[in-house]
Design a protein around this motif. Structure first.
Motif, mmCIF file in Angstrom:
data_model
loop_
_atom_site.group_PDB
_atom_site.id
_atom_site.type_symbol
_atom_site.label_atom_id
_atom_site.label_comp_id
_atom_site.label_asym_id
_atom_site.label_seq_id
_atom_site.Cartn_x
_atom_site.Cartn_y
_atom_site.Cartn_z
ATOM 1 N N LYS A 149 48.735 40.700 40.177
ATOM 2 C CA LYS A 149 49.774 41.026 41.173
ATOM 3 C C LYS A 149 50.249 39.773 41.918
ATOM 4 C CE LYS A 149 48.774 45.897 41.929
ATOM 5 N NZ LYS A 149 48.202 46.899 42.857
ATOM 6 N N HIS A 159 51.776 43.166 35.565
ATOM 7 C CA HIS A 159 50.646 42.525 36.261
ATOM 8 C C HIS A 159 49.374 42.463 35.404
ATOM 9 C CE1 HIS A 159 49.290 46.603 37.590
ATOM 10 N NE2 HIS A 159 48.106 46.037 37.727
ATOM 11 N N HIS A 218 40.654 43.118 39.006
ATOM 12 C CA HIS A 218 41.490 43.932 38.109
ATOM 13 C C HIS A 218 42.980 43.737 38.401
ATOM 14 C CE1 HIS A 218 41.390 46.412 41.700
ATOM 15 N NE2 HIS A 218 42.331 47.190 41.184
ATOM 16 N N ASP A 219 43.336 43.498 39.648
ATOM 17 C CA ASP A 219 44.757 43.372 39.993
ATOM 18 C C ASP A 219 45.170 41.947 40.310
ATOM 19 O OD1 ASP A 219 45.793 45.831 39.534
ATOM 20 O OD2 ASP A 219 45.539 46.589 41.585
ATOM 21 N N HIS A 268 43.170 47.931 32.537
ATOM 22 C CA HIS A 268 42.772 48.988 33.475
ATOM 23 C C HIS A 268 43.858 50.040 33.690
ATOM 24 C CE1 HIS A 268 44.838 46.195 36.244
ATOM 25 N NE2 HIS A 268 44.980 47.232 37.073
ATOM 26 N N HIS A 269 45.061 49.810 33.152
ATOM 27 C CA HIS A 269 46.093 50.856 33.242
ATOM 28 C C HIS A 269 46.316 51.549 31.898
ATOM 29 C CE1 HIS A 269 47.270 50.414 37.390
ATOM 30 N NE2 HIS A 269 47.272 49.078 37.239
HETATM 31 FE FE LIG Z 1 46.464 47.513 38.598
#
Ligand SMILES: [Fe+2]
Length: 531
Positions: free
Chosen positions: A388, A413, A384-385, A437-438
């Motif tokens: 980044k 991101h 999910h990240d 996801h945000h």
């Molecule tokens: Fe995130």
């Protein structure tokens, strides 16, 4: 080809192929059943005497006598298999025999039984008329039917019946193999156990069909039984068995001792003991599995060929499963590598993504998703990240409060992650999760301000579990929250930040884990996929 079964015996030292076959005549099977339909007791008696010592293809005949067409029909329905019927014409009515022929051929639609009209009054049923209008195989005038002519007629009819049955059996067997093949390849990859069960029942049915050429031959024992196994790193792993104790014999020892020898014969069935046959499953001439069948009595050459074709299909389907699993494993490993790469950029530990995956899977399952979908979401959650990676350390790792501009950088991101994951179509769900996801249920999230069910389900789930895990984890800038406080915070966000249905499911999984199941590791869940 015959496999004489006496009792379960230890396997021979050397595996042997089916030998060329010439059977002792008396042991080749049940008698041929012949129905004699005539209202003249003398004719019945003479027929019985004439065919007393008759044998064809190693099997005697069994005569059934009926004094009328009605009685004949009753016998016909009560018998499993009648090869030939000798039918008088004039019995209870002038055309009773002809009506019987019509009933058998046109109503019952039995095309295999050989029907021979035998009349003493050809005036009632002229030969040409009967042959033209009734589906019979022969027409005889009783006055001309001497004992030797009767012998010739019955022999010829039995030969014709046997050949028809053989053709029909072969057709059925081939149809079974052809029908089974697509099913094997279309079997869901996460249901390998179902594949093994289906393959075993299909090969047993095929054997039953292939053994049925000569009915009831020497079957003084139970139904055909067996198991299907794969070869795993030099060991035998039994995958499915029929209603039979596959542990009765040390199969691993038996199979492994002979598998190399039998592979030289291709996928042909090989006798390993009286009544027992091994069917190797080969890929590129190497054994990957085996089907063992017990209680076999008799296999025709064609039956053996059909089993070989089946084994080739089965081995190919099994290899297909293996390759798919290998590919899926490679994808999983690629996903984990990406996830690990992302973690190097963050202060979170590797445990975070593992917990995330586990809780995503559990929540998805709680929501009613299939195991396959839940697993895909779990794997996707680990990335999910991933975006980044593209965030400068000065911003990502800044200990203090972020400026508005810096927060805008952080908010990029999800888009960066989506760009990375868009490189491969296999990461479709991962891309959805990384990108969304945000987002928030009420539409106030980022990057797109999606609202409600516009947000992909996997992303809505990950949103909940990601926030929960962040709350209960210690970070350089905060202590870990107590679980109860974190759950309360999630509950507070229901309907605004989070999808209420998912919050409810997530909370239920926590209750289940605490009260019923204990902890379930992601490894345990994922390992159920491997073959
Ligand atoms: Fe995130």
């Amino acid at each position: 080809m015959k496999i004489i079964r006496k009792s379960i015996a230890p396997p021979p030292q050397n595996f042997v192929s089916f030998p060329p076959e010439e059977m002792p005549v008396e042991s080749r099977g049940d008698p041929w059943t012949i129905l004699v339909v005539d209202d003249d007791p003398d004719i019945l008696a003479v027929t019985r005497i004439s065919l007393k010592d008759f044998h064809f293809s190693g099997r005697p005949v069994r005569l059934l006598c009926a004094g009328s067409a009605k009685e004949a029909l009753h016998i016909y329905h009560s018998e499993m298999e009648i090869a030939v019927a000798l039918i008088d014409v004039v019995m209870e009515t002038d055309d009773a025999g002809l009506r019987l022929v019509k009933t058998i051929r046109e109503e019952i639609k039995d095309r295999t039984i050989r029907l021979i009209i035998r009349t003493g009054q050809p005036g009632h049923a002229p030969e040409r008329f009967v042959i033209d209008n009734y589906d019979i195989d022969d027409y005889k005038d009783k006055t001309e039917l001497t004992s030797i002519k009767l012998y010739t007629t019955v022999r010829s009819a039995l030969k014709s019946y046997r050949d028809l049955k053989l053709i029909e059996t072969n057709r059925q067997g081939l149809e079974m193999v052809l029908k089974a093949a697509p099913g094997m390849y279309l079997h869901p990859v996460n249901e390998i156990q179902g594949f093994f069960k289906d393959a075993l029942s299909q090969v047993i049915r095929l054997c039953q069909t292939a053994c049925h050429v000569l009915p009831h031959e020497n079957r003084d024992h139970g139904a055909i039984q067996g198991f299907i196994a794969t070869l795993e790193k030099g060991d035998l792993k039994i995958r499915a068995t029929s209603e039979w104790n596959a542990l009765e014999q040390p199969w691993a020892k038996i199979v492994l001792a002979g598998i190399d020898k039998v592979t030289a014969t291709g996928c042909s069935p090989v006798v390993i003991a009286p009544g027992q046959v091994m069917l190797p499953l080969l890929v590129h001439h190497k054994p990957i599995g085996v089907i063992v069948l017990d209680n076999l009595s008799y296999l025709t050459d064609n039956g053996r060929y059909l089993m070989e074709v089946f084994a080739i299909q089965c081995a190919s389907a099994l290899e297909n499963f293996r390759l798919y699993d290998e590919l899926e494993g490679a994808n999983r490993r690629a996903m984990r590598m990406l996830a690990v790469a992302a973690e190097f950029k963050d202060t979170e530990t590797g445990d975070h993504v593992k917990r995330l995956a586990r809780q995503t899977i559990e929540t998805a399952l709680e929501l009613g998703c299939s195991e396959e979908v839940a697993l895909e979401m779990g794997q996707a959650s680990m990335m999910h990240d991933i975006g980044k990676i593209g965030i400068p350390d000065a911003v990502l790792l800044k200990p203090g409060k972020l400026t508005d501009d810096e927060f805008e950088v952080i908010k990029s991101h999800p888009g960066i992650g989506a760009t990375i994951l868009s490189e491969d179509g296999n990461f479709k769900v991962a891309l959805q999760v990384a990108l969304s996801h945000h987002e928030r249920w009420d539409g106030t999230g980022y990057p797109s301000g999606l609202k409600g069910e516009e947000i992909p389900l996997a992303a809505r789930i990950v949103s909940v579990v990601d926030v929960f895990d962040a709350l209960v984890s210690a970070r350089p800038y905060k202590k870990a929250w107590p679980v109860a406080d974190a759950l309360a915070e999630i509950r507070r966000g229901s309907g605004s930040h989070f999808d209420p249905t998912i919050v409810d499911a997530f909370l239920r999984t926590h209750r289940h884990r605490a009260e019923l199941r204990g902890d379930v590791t992601i490894k345990e869940v994922l390992s159920s996929r491997t073959i």
